[in-house]
Enzyme design. Structure first.
Site, mmCIF file in Angstrom:
data_model
loop_
_atom_site.group_PDB
_atom_site.id
_atom_site.type_symbol
_atom_site.label_atom_id
_atom_site.label_comp_id
_atom_site.label_asym_id
_atom_site.label_seq_id
_atom_site.Cartn_x
_atom_site.Cartn_y
_atom_site.Cartn_z
ATOM 1 N N SER A 169 0.795 -1.212 0.072
ATOM 2 C CA SER A 169 -0.103 0.015 -0.069
ATOM 3 C C SER A 169 0.814 1.365 0.000
ATOM 4 O O SER A 169 2.078 1.448 0.625
ATOM 5 C CB SER A 169 -0.911 0.106 1.322
ATOM 6 O OG SER A 169 -1.570 1.195 1.575
ATOM 7 N N TYR A 195 -2.028 -1.705 11.039
ATOM 8 C CA TYR A 195 -2.391 -2.212 9.560
ATOM 9 C C TYR A 195 -1.272 -1.873 8.594
ATOM 10 O O TYR A 195 -0.718 -2.763 7.909
ATOM 11 C CB TYR A 195 -3.536 -1.544 9.018
ATOM 12 C CG TYR A 195 -3.625 -1.470 7.519
ATOM 13 C CD1 TYR A 195 -3.951 -2.797 6.951
ATOM 14 C CD2 TYR A 195 -3.372 -0.223 6.949
ATOM 15 C CE1 TYR A 195 -4.082 -2.783 5.435
ATOM 16 C CE2 TYR A 195 -3.527 -0.189 5.423
ATOM 17 C CZ TYR A 195 -3.601 -1.607 4.709
ATOM 18 O OH TYR A 195 -3.594 -1.483 3.328
ATOM 19 N N LYS A 214 1.844 -4.034 6.255
ATOM 20 C CA LYS A 214 2.517 -4.008 5.065
ATOM 21 C C LYS A 214 3.848 -3.502 4.780
ATOM 22 O O LYS A 214 4.655 -4.481 4.191
ATOM 23 C CB LYS A 214 1.704 -2.838 4.377
ATOM 24 C CG LYS A 214 0.008 -2.996 4.238
ATOM 25 C CD LYS A 214 -0.144 -4.325 3.225
ATOM 26 C CE LYS A 214 -1.477 -4.775 3.171
ATOM 27 N NZ LYS A 214 -1.822 -6.090 2.631
HETATM 28 C C1 UD1 Z 1 -6.761 4.295 4.031
HETATM 29 C C2 UD1 Z 1 -5.454 4.070 4.624
HETATM 30 C C3 UD1 Z 1 -4.532 3.294 3.879
HETATM 31 C C4 UD1 Z 1 -5.176 2.061 3.446
HETATM 32 C C5 UD1 Z 1 -6.464 2.330 2.758
HETATM 33 C C6 UD1 Z 1 -7.110 1.078 2.289
HETATM 34 C C7 UD1 Z 1 -5.196 5.856 6.462
HETATM 35 C C8 UD1 Z 1 -4.551 6.918 7.055
HETATM 36 N N1 UD1 Z 1 -4.791 5.257 5.455
HETATM 37 O O1 UD1 Z 1 -6.141 5.312 2.982
HETATM 38 O O2 UD1 Z 1 -3.457 2.900 4.801
HETATM 39 O O3 UD1 Z 1 -4.338 1.236 2.381
HETATM 40 O O4 UD1 Z 1 -7.382 3.262 3.587
HETATM 41 O O5 UD1 Z 1 -8.130 1.385 1.417
HETATM 42 O O6 UD1 Z 1 -6.235 5.474 7.038
HETATM 43 N N2 UD1 Z 1 -12.660 10.586 3.968
HETATM 44 C C9 UD1 Z 1 -13.719 11.328 4.146
HETATM 45 N N3 UD1 Z 1 -14.986 11.022 4.785
HETATM 46 C C10 UD1 Z 1 -15.189 9.693 4.939
HETATM 47 C C11 UD1 Z 1 -14.109 8.639 4.591
HETATM 48 C C12 UD1 Z 1 -12.914 9.230 3.896
HETATM 49 O O7 UD1 Z 1 -13.707 12.462 4.069
HETATM 50 O O8 UD1 Z 1 -16.174 8.868 5.424
HETATM 51 C C13 UD1 Z 1 -11.497 11.165 3.508
HETATM 52 C C14 UD1 Z 1 -10.353 10.910 4.257
HETATM 53 O O9 UD1 Z 1 -10.103 11.821 5.150
HETATM 54 C C15 UD1 Z 1 -9.244 10.915 3.268
HETATM 55 C C16 UD1 Z 1 -9.998 10.344 1.821
HETATM 56 O O10 UD1 Z 1 -11.242 10.516 2.103
HETATM 57 O O11 UD1 Z 1 -8.777 12.133 2.984
HETATM 58 C C17 UD1 Z 1 -9.893 8.773 1.409
HETATM 59 O O12 UD1 Z 1 -9.971 8.057 2.690
HETATM 60 P P1 UD1 Z 1 -9.998 6.550 2.680
HETATM 61 O O13 UD1 Z 1 -10.915 5.916 1.569
HETATM 62 O O14 UD1 Z 1 -10.290 6.164 4.101
HETATM 63 O O15 UD1 Z 1 -8.459 6.115 2.213
HETATM 64 P P2 UD1 Z 1 -7.194 6.707 2.921
HETATM 65 O O16 UD1 Z 1 -7.273 7.283 4.143
HETATM 66 O O17 UD1 Z 1 -6.262 7.508 1.777
#
Ligand code: UD1
Length: 339
Positions: free
Chosen positions: A125, A150, A154
């Site tokens: 990842s 997690y 990785k």
């Molecule tokens: C997360 C993990 C990453 C993992 C991946 C798996 C963290 C820091 N990273 O990535 O290690 O490999 O998931 O898929 O947790 N967001 C919102 N509202 C929501 C959900 C997400 O605003 O309800 C935003 C988050 O703040 C982020 C973006 O959307 O900025 C993407 O979030 P997400 O899909 O959870 O992925 P990552 O955090 O990038």
């Protein structure tokens, strides 16, 4: 015909990759403990690919069962998707994450060593880079120890594989995914989020369909053009194709020891608000949202330089954000039609 063990082959990225392998004439054996999937995914793989993979439902920590699979089949390689992947949960249950993600990996590698098998592909990842000092992130970007257990599994998995390849002269490929999204164009395969989704796109989808009332956008005060965090959202079928190419490359390598590392992303960053707008535009639906505090542990920005994968694998992410999000919505409708 080459036989590939796909662990976690009924999961989100795993199921899409199994279809690509079958369509490229590989014989596929899936081991999946069903902790994050359902049996109909196996039937749907068969519908999409026109072939049914061999399937064993067990936990890879059960060494004696894994041994029997290796006894029964001449395995030529493995793509290892089987892992727990919820970042928040990993903070509450770190030992479960280390045990599940690393013991299962080591059990497969022990079989590879004992039977002199090579060709191992590991789902890594972009979390291994943490908040990188520069964007885009290429494979030479220094790694930072991830905050979550997690993420640590990785990074540790990568180290285990590097040592494995070096000591036993094996061929391994470490694929660092950015943010996988979307569903199969047939709408027969996609992500099955258990409970309340943690990831953005499943949450957006469930909000659009009315299962969730509102999307919470975690922070709009980041140092990005619109203040929301930026990620590289890569279409799951594009990602699945990269696995086949990485495997074919490993199999064609003449040298004993190979350690390939590839970033798999689109090379383009999209903000949370851009994802919401794209989803609304592609599907002509509304996604109600509210701006909330930042989520602990989130980084500001991460997007890939995936030139190495293009150069060495001939792989490039081809599907637009709108198109990927359109498939997600079709999958959601399919899930609802099954209820
Ligand atoms: C997360 C993990 C990453 C993992 C991946 C798996 C963290 C820091 N990273 O990535 O290690 O490999 O998931 O898929 O947790 N967001 C919102 N509202 C929501 C959900 C997400 O605003 O309800 C935003 C988050 O703040 C982020 C973006 O959307 O900025 C993407 O979030 P997400 O899909 O959870 O992925 P990552 O955090 O990038």
């Amino acid at each position: 015909m080459k036989t590939i063990l796909v662990t976690g082959g009924l999961g989100y990225i795993g199921s899409h990759t199994v279809v690509e392998l079958l369509q490229n004439n590989f014989h596929v054996i899936i081991v999946d403990d069903m902790s994050n999937s359902e049996k109909f995914i196996l039937d749907n793989i068969e519908k999409v690919a026109g072939k049914r993979p061999v399937f064993f439902p067990f936990d890879l920590k059960r060494k004696e069962l894994l041994y029997q699979v290796f006894e029964a089949y001449e395995i030529d390689g493995c793509i290892n998707f089987a892992a727990f992947k919820a970042v928040g949960e990993s903070q509450e249950k770190p030992l479960d994450y280390y045990e599940n993600n690393l013991f299962s990996l080591i059990n497969i590698l022990q079989e590879f060593k004992a039977r002199n098998i090579s060709n191992f592909i590991f789902s890594s990842s972009c979390t291994v880079y943490g908040q990188a000092d520069q964007q885009p992130i290429d494979e030479n970007t220094p790694l930072k120890m991830p905050e979550s257990s997690y993420g640590k599994t990785k990074q540790m998995g990568e180290e285990i594989l590097k040592d494995f390849a070096t000591a036993y002269k094996k061929k391994v490929s470490l694929l660092r995914y950015f943010n996988p999204i979307g569903s199969h164009p047939t709408a027969l395969l996609g992500e099955l989020p258990i409970g309340v989704p943690n990831n953005l796109v499943p949450y957006v989808t469930q909000t659009a369909s009315g299962i969730r009332e509102k999307l919470s956008i975690w922070g709009n005060d980041y140092d990005t053009p619109d203040g929301t965090a930026v990620r590289d959202y890569v279409y799951v079928v594009d990602l699945a194709k990269a696995h086949v190419k990485a495997l074919q490359k490993l199999m064609a390598e003449n040298s004993d020891t190979v350690i390939d590392i590839y970033n798999l992303g689109t090379g383009k960053g999209s903000s949370v608000l851009e994802v919401v707008e794209s989803f609304e535009r592609a599907n002509e639906v509304k996604v109600p949202y509210q701006i909330c505090e930042r989520r602990a542990g989130d980084i500001t920005i991460a997007y890939a330089n995936a030139d190495k994968a293009e150069r060495e694998l001939g792989w490039k992410a081809e599907t637009s954000l709108d198109e990927a999000l359109r498939t997600t919505w079709e999958w959601q409708k399919y899930l609802e039609s099954r209820k």
